[in-house]
Write an enzyme that holds these catalytic residues in place. Structure first.
Site, PDB file in Angstrom:
ATOM      1  N   SER A 228       4.343   1.688   4.063  1.00 47.50           N
ATOM      2  CA  SER A 228       4.093   0.837   2.903  1.00 47.50           C
ATOM      3  C   SER A 228       5.323   0.835   1.996  1.00 47.50           C
ATOM      4  O   SER A 228       6.394   0.406   2.421  1.00 47.50           O
ATOM      5  CB  SER A 228       2.840   1.302   2.172  1.00 47.50           C
ATOM      6  OG  SER A 228       2.414   0.339   1.247  1.00 47.50           O
TER       7      SER A 228
ATOM      8  N   ASP B 124      -3.285  -6.961   8.202  1.00 46.54           N
ATOM      9  CA  ASP B 124      -2.887  -6.338   6.945  1.00 46.54           C
ATOM     10  C   ASP B 124      -2.977  -7.343   5.791  1.00 46.54           C
ATOM     11  O   ASP B 124      -2.217  -8.311   5.746  1.00 46.54           O
ATOM     12  CB  ASP B 124      -1.450  -5.807   7.067  1.00 46.54           C
ATOM     13  CG  ASP B 124      -1.042  -4.912   5.915  1.00 46.54           C
ATOM     14  OD1 ASP B 124      -1.637  -5.036   4.827  1.00 46.54           O
ATOM     15  OD2 ASP B 124      -0.133  -4.087   6.104  1.00 46.54           O
TER      16      ASP B 124
ATOM     17  N   HIS C 220      -3.988  -2.441   6.419  1.00 48.71           N
ATOM     18  CA  HIS C 220      -2.717  -1.846   5.990  1.00 48.71           C
ATOM     19  C   HIS C 220      -2.492  -0.459   6.568  1.00 48.71           C
ATOM     20  O   HIS C 220      -1.362  -0.053   6.797  1.00 48.71           O
ATOM     21  CB  HIS C 220      -2.658  -1.800   4.463  1.00 48.71           C
ATOM     22  CG  HIS C 220      -1.329  -1.398   3.921  1.00 48.71           C
ATOM     23  ND1 HIS C 220      -0.146  -1.992   4.319  1.00 48.71           N
ATOM     24  CD2 HIS C 220      -0.972  -0.448   3.025  1.00 48.71           C
ATOM     25  CE1 HIS C 220       0.869  -1.437   3.688  1.00 48.71           C
ATOM     26  NE2 HIS C 220       0.399  -0.491   2.899  1.00 48.71           N
TER      27      HIS C 220
END
Length: 437
Positions: free
Chosen positions: A307, A382, A414
């Site tokens: 991320s 995602d 995600h």
């Protein structure tokens, strides 16, 4: 109704009072402004037995603290103060005279429970020991279930009397790793170029031999609202992969860079309008530190992040090519113009206001600088970091003749969770083993 209203720039807050029946604005109680951003995270908390007063959380003095207000918006007093953060408010005792809260007053990597007397603004620490305490308070406020651990203790659960401090142990967990050949990590700090202390966590390879050099795996995140390292079991890591990689003969290093959570406003806001820049500065500091360790093989180092950490990983590989031989970036932001507006503009302002900041963080424009191996991983569904991010980097790599590796996880958002998470970690492990050993 009390509603905190932000402007588009997120640097000017108004705490407004509205009529609950009509929705009409009654008045603005107070305002908060900051040259970078204001981020209200917790609603007003009215005193248990006095609805004419409420408590407001703010980091206006540089640290998240508690402020007591009249319901009309007049500040009565600041209830907590110091270079530490109030992290959580747990509620009042039966009479509403005392408020329980959790803070980092002892250390940014510990969590302790306090009782605050509202009338005097005096606090008393209730939990003991250098550890991370997770607590539940009885409705009377007389007893606490204290569930805590530190790097040496997997878990203790105690029943604590708030008045006397007496504690009764309900459970002492055994080390769940006694049947495994593994060792705990070492927690310590290094100093950034800015003078900030950066918390680090290092695992030496199993069977460490001081005469040998070992490959390195570095894991990081570096974004807001996250802290990787605490003085809790396994140093706060959510899984045992770090220990596993040490079993496989790697030095494993984790660090919380500037931009991370629970270190005060200046520490987080250091990345304002230039996300990634201070994080890369701190990573260079970490690399210099690792190179001083006689057992580190600096020619075989790998970087891994997810991320925001995925963005930082790709950014570092392209901005400082050749430092790391291989890297894995999961769910990475590649262009901040593609990320969710409220989050991005809090830290970056708008693309019109900060064109250079956005240009510097469009990693598709840097792909030609890649040296070493890079694996991109993305959940196919995602909704947080859209797959458009990593696909745009692959397209740029193809256009410029740069080789990258790419893996998708169908059905995942995600984070890759469930049984497929084992597949993910095997993929990451195999990639680093193949390129670093």
């Amino acid at each position: 109704m009390y509603i905190a209203v932000l402007n588009r720039e997120q640097n000017h807050l108004k705490l407004n009072q509205y009529d609950a029946a009509t929705g009409d604005l009654i008045k603005t109680l107070f305002e908060e402004q900051d040259e970078k951003y204001v981020e209200p995270l917790v609603p007003v908390l009215f005193l248990k037995n006095d609805p004419s007063k409420f408590i407001w959380q703010s980091n206006r003095d540089g640290w998240n603290h508690l402020y007591l207000y009249q319901a009309n918006g007049k500040l009565i007093k600041q209830l907590t103060k110091g270079e530490w953060e109030v992290l959580d408010v747990k509620g009042f005792d039966a009479k509403g005279e005392n408020l329980f809260y959790v803070s980092t007053a002892e250390s940014p990597i510990t969590r302790n429970l306090y009782a605050l007397t509202i009338k005097t603004a005096k606090s008393k620490r209730l939990t003991k020991g250098t550890a991370v305490h997770h607590t539940q308070i009885s409705t009377s406020g007389k007893t606490v279930i204290d569930n805590f651990s530190n790097i040496d203790n997997p878990r203790t659960v105690q029943l604590l009397e708030t008045a006397t401090g007496k504690a009764k142990t309900l459970l002492q967990a055994k080390n769940p790793l006694t049947a495994y050949h593994t060792e705990k990590s070492n927690l310590y700090t290094i100093k950034s170029n800015s003078g900030d202390l950066l918390y680090c966590n290092l695992y030496k390879p199993l069977g460490y031999d001081s005469t040998k050099k070992y490959p390195v795996v570095v894991y990081w995140y570096g974004g807001s609202h996250a802290q990787l390292i605490t003085n809790s079991w396994n140093a706060g890591a959510g899984d045992y992969w770090f220990r596993y990689m040490a079993q496989q003969g790697f030095v494993v290093f984790v660090m919380d860079t500037r931009g991370s959570d629970n270190r005060g406003k200046a520490f987080e806001q250091s990345m304002f309008r230039k996300v990634g820049e201070v994080q890369m500065e701190d990573m260079l500091t970490a690399v210099a530190h690792l190179k001083t360790l006689p057992y580190v093989d600096a020619a075989n180092m790998g970087l891994f992040g997810w991320s925001f950490g995925g963005f930082n990983t790709v950014d570092f590989m392209l901005s400082h090519p050749g430092v790391f031989k291989a890297a894995v970036a999961g769910g990475p932001v590649i262009n901040w113009k593609l990320y969710e507006v409220m989050y991005t503009e809090r830290y970056m302002d708008t693309p019109l206001e900060n064109p250079k900041g956005y240009a510097d963080t469009d990693l598709t424009q840097k792909i030609s600088q890649l040296k070493g191996k890079l694996l991109l991983i993305h959940g196919l569904q995602d909704p947080v970091v859209l797959q458009q991010n990593s696909v745009s980097l692959v397209k740029s790599a193809v256009d410029q003749g740069v080789q990258v590796d790419y893996m998708i996880y169908p059905g995942h958002e995600h984070n890759v969770i469930g049984k497929d998470r084992a597949h993910l970690y095997q993929k990451v492990t195999d990639y680093l083993m193949m390129n670093l050993k």
